[in-house]
Design a protein around this motif. Structure first.
Motif, short mmCIF file in Angstrom:
data_model
loop_
_atom_site.label_atom_id
_atom_site.label_comp_id
_atom_site.label_asym_id
_atom_site.label_seq_id
_atom_site.Cartn_x
_atom_site.Cartn_y
_atom_site.Cartn_z
N ALA A 182 86.59 33.40 45.27
CA ALA A 182 85.59 33.27 44.19
C ALA A 182 84.98 34.64 43.90
O ALA A 182 84.78 35.45 44.81
N PRO A 183 84.68 34.91 42.63
CA PRO A 183 84.06 36.20 42.30
C PRO A 183 82.68 36.31 42.94
O PRO A 183 81.99 35.30 43.13
N PRO A 184 82.25 37.53 43.28
CA PRO A 184 80.90 37.69 43.84
C PRO A 184 79.83 37.32 42.82
O PRO A 184 80.05 37.43 41.61
N VAL A 185 78.69 36.89 43.30
CA VAL A 185 77.54 36.55 42.46
C VAL A 185 76.53 37.68 42.56
O VAL A 185 76.12 38.05 43.67
N VAL A 186 76.13 38.21 41.43
CA VAL A 186 75.17 39.31 41.39
C VAL A 186 73.85 38.77 40.85
O VAL A 186 73.80 38.26 39.73
N THR A 187 72.80 38.85 41.64
CA THR A 187 71.48 38.37 41.23
C THR A 187 70.72 39.50 40.55
O THR A 187 70.63 40.61 41.09
N HIS A 188 70.19 39.21 39.37
CA HIS A 188 69.37 40.15 38.62
C HIS A 188 67.98 39.56 38.41
O HIS A 188 67.83 38.34 38.33
N ILE A 189 67.00 40.42 38.31
CA ILE A 189 65.71 40.02 37.76
C ILE A 189 65.73 40.44 36.30
O ILE A 189 66.07 41.58 35.97
N ALA A 190 65.46 39.50 35.38
CA ALA A 190 65.61 39.73 33.95
C ALA A 190 64.34 39.34 33.22
O ALA A 190 63.61 38.44 33.65
N TRP A 191 64.10 40.02 32.09
CA TRP A 191 62.89 39.76 31.31
C TRP A 191 63.15 40.13 29.85
O TRP A 191 64.10 40.87 29.55
N PRO A 192 62.36 39.61 28.90
CA PRO A 192 62.57 39.94 27.49
C PRO A 192 62.44 41.43 27.26
O PRO A 192 61.53 42.10 27.78
N ALA A 193 63.36 41.98 26.47
CA ALA A 193 63.41 43.43 26.27
C ALA A 193 62.13 43.98 25.63
O ALA A 193 61.79 45.14 25.84
N HIS A 194 61.42 43.16 24.87
CA HIS A 194 60.23 43.65 24.16
C HIS A 194 58.96 43.53 24.99
O HIS A 194 57.89 43.91 24.51
N SER A 195 59.03 43.02 26.22
CA SER A 195 57.81 42.75 26.99
C SER A 195 57.06 44.04 27.31
O SER A 195 57.66 45.06 27.67
N ARG A 196 55.74 43.98 27.19
CA ARG A 196 54.87 45.10 27.55
C ARG A 196 53.84 44.67 28.59
O ARG A 196 52.78 45.26 28.69
N SER A 197 54.14 43.65 29.36
CA SER A 197 53.21 43.08 30.32
C SER A 197 53.11 43.98 31.55
O SER A 197 54.11 44.26 32.22
N LEU A 198 51.90 44.42 31.88
CA LEU A 198 51.70 45.25 33.07
C LEU A 198 51.93 44.47 34.36
O LEU A 198 52.56 44.99 35.29
N PRO A 199 51.45 43.19 34.48
CA PRO A 199 51.79 42.42 35.69
C PRO A 199 53.29 42.24 35.87
O PRO A 199 53.80 42.29 36.99
N LEU A 200 54.01 42.03 34.77
CA LEU A 200 55.46 41.89 34.85
C LEU A 200 56.10 43.18 35.35
O LEU A 200 56.99 43.17 36.20
N ALA A 201 55.64 44.32 34.83
CA ALA A 201 56.18 45.61 35.27
C ALA A 201 55.96 45.80 36.77
O ALA A 201 56.84 46.30 37.49
N ALA A 202 54.80 45.37 37.27
CA ALA A 202 54.52 45.49 38.70
C ALA A 202 55.44 44.60 39.53
O ALA A 202 55.91 44.99 40.60
N LEU A 203 55.72 43.38 39.03
CA LEU A 203 56.63 42.47 39.73
C LEU A 203 58.03 43.05 39.79
O LEU A 203 58.70 42.98 40.84
N ILE A 204 58.48 43.66 38.71
CA ILE A 204 59.82 44.24 38.68
C ILE A 204 59.92 45.42 39.64
O ILE A 204 60.93 45.59 40.35
N ARG A 205 58.87 46.24 39.70
CA ARG A 205 58.87 47.35 40.66
C ARG A 205 58.98 46.83 42.09
O ARG A 205 59.72 47.37 42.92
N THR A 206 58.25 45.76 42.39
CA THR A 206 58.32 45.17 43.72
C THR A 206 59.73 44.65 44.01
O THR A 206 60.27 44.86 45.11
N ALA A 207 60.33 43.99 43.04
CA ALA A 207 61.67 43.43 43.23
C ALA A 207 62.71 44.51 43.50
O ALA A 207 63.55 44.38 44.39
N THR A 208 62.66 45.60 42.74
CA THR A 208 63.65 46.67 42.93
C THR A 208 63.43 47.40 44.25
O THR A 208 64.37 47.92 44.83
N ARG A 209 62.16 47.44 44.73
CA ARG A 209 61.91 48.04 46.05
C ARG A 209 62.57 47.23 47.16
O ARG A 209 63.00 47.80 48.16
N LEU A 210 62.61 45.93 47.01
CA LEU A 210 63.20 45.08 48.03
C LEU A 210 64.69 45.35 48.21
O LEU A 210 65.23 45.13 49.28
#
Length: 287
Positions: A259-287
């Motif tokens: 079976a092909p590997p499964v790649v998990t992404h964190i995804a969000w609307p391209a137009h988002s300007r949410s500061l809490p969302l940006a902080a969540l994404i930074r935390t996710a990429t640090r993990l």
């Protein structure tokens, strides 16, 4: 004039999806004659024919197909704006309450990663409140588009990331989840061919775009139903390896060799300007 109103998109989308003015009018809660006149006015304004009408019914033209696609996107965007604005306004009304983010996740997938992400983000100063919204196999993209979710964990190759910004978080293999007593449960690995047509143990079917794929397997509505039917020997399922976290004692997970590997992404609307969302994404990429 090139501007189209939300009402016009709603009217046309209803007719284009029903391919019948009477059913579309009933769906919209209005009489048929004003709906027909509204579509005719829309065609005159745009200078194109959107629908052809004959005794057999209504057929979309090429221009109509384009407007249906664009109209759905516009209505989704309008609904998303309303939902996200209400969420932001909720914190204002609550007198300084924390911001809230809705995170859509595929039920039973990325269990350990999700735990780590939520714990790490909660430790951040000024962290927003996270509402976790479990969803079906391929619903996360739709939930981002229509505003039910602000961010999602999505899995290639099952989810399309088109139209979203995303960051890759992890890659894992896939497993076949079988009843513990099944003959294949003793194997160290199985192939996709081994599990694709098992007698008496059809593959479970999750809804996609509101419909279930064809096949003999049961229609699955939630993770608990799936777990029970596997335990009873009525179905089997294929999941990313991280789904081992929710298995019952009556289940066995066998790695899929091809079976092909499964790649998990964190995804969000391209137009988002949410500061809490940006902080969540930074935390996710640090993990």
């Amino acid at each position: 004039m090139d501007t189209l109103e939300t009402r016009e998109f709603r009217y046309f989308t209803a007719v284009a999806e029903e391919l019948h003015f009477g059913r579309a009018a009933e769906r919209l809660g209005m009489a048929q004659p004003p709906l027909s006149r509204a579509i005719q006015r829309l065609e005159r304004r745009l200078g194109v024919t959107l629908l052809t009408r004959d005794r057999r019914g209504v057929v979309l033209t090429g221009a109509g197909e384009v407007l249906l696609h664009e109209g759905r996107a516009a209505l989704d965007a309008t609904a998303a704006a309303a939902r996200r604005t209400r969420r932001a306004g909720g914190a204002d009304r609550a007198g300084g309450a924390r911001d809230r983010l809705v995170l859509a996740v595929k039920a039973a997938a990325s269990h350990e990663l999700l735990h780590k992400l939520l714990d790490a983000y909660a430790a951040e100063p000024d962290a927003a409140e996270i509402e976790v919204l479990p969803s079906g196999t391929c619903e996360q993209g739709e939930m981002l588009r229509d505003g039910r979710a602000d961010v999602a964990l999505m899995h290639k190759p099952f989810n399309s990331l088109a139209g979203f910004d995303s960051e890759e978080l992890m890659t894992e293999g896939q497993i076949a989840i079988l009843p513990a007593g099944h003959p294949l449960a003793t194997r160290t690995t199985v192939s996709l061919a081994d599990v694709s047509d098992l007698p008496g143990l059809p593959l479970a079917r999750w809804a996609h775009d509101g419909t279930y794929p064809p096949g003999p397997g049961p229609e699955i509505h939630d993770q608990t139903q799936l777990a029970q039917l596997i335990a009873l020997g009525r179905t089997m399922a294929v999941f990313p390896d991280s789904a081992r976290a929710w298995l019952w004692a009556e289940h066995t997970a066998v790695p899929l060799s091809d079976a092909p590997p499964v790649v998990t992404h964190i995804a969000w609307p391209a137009h988002s300007r949410s500061l809490p969302l940006a902080a969540l994404i930074r935390t996710a990429t640090r993990l």
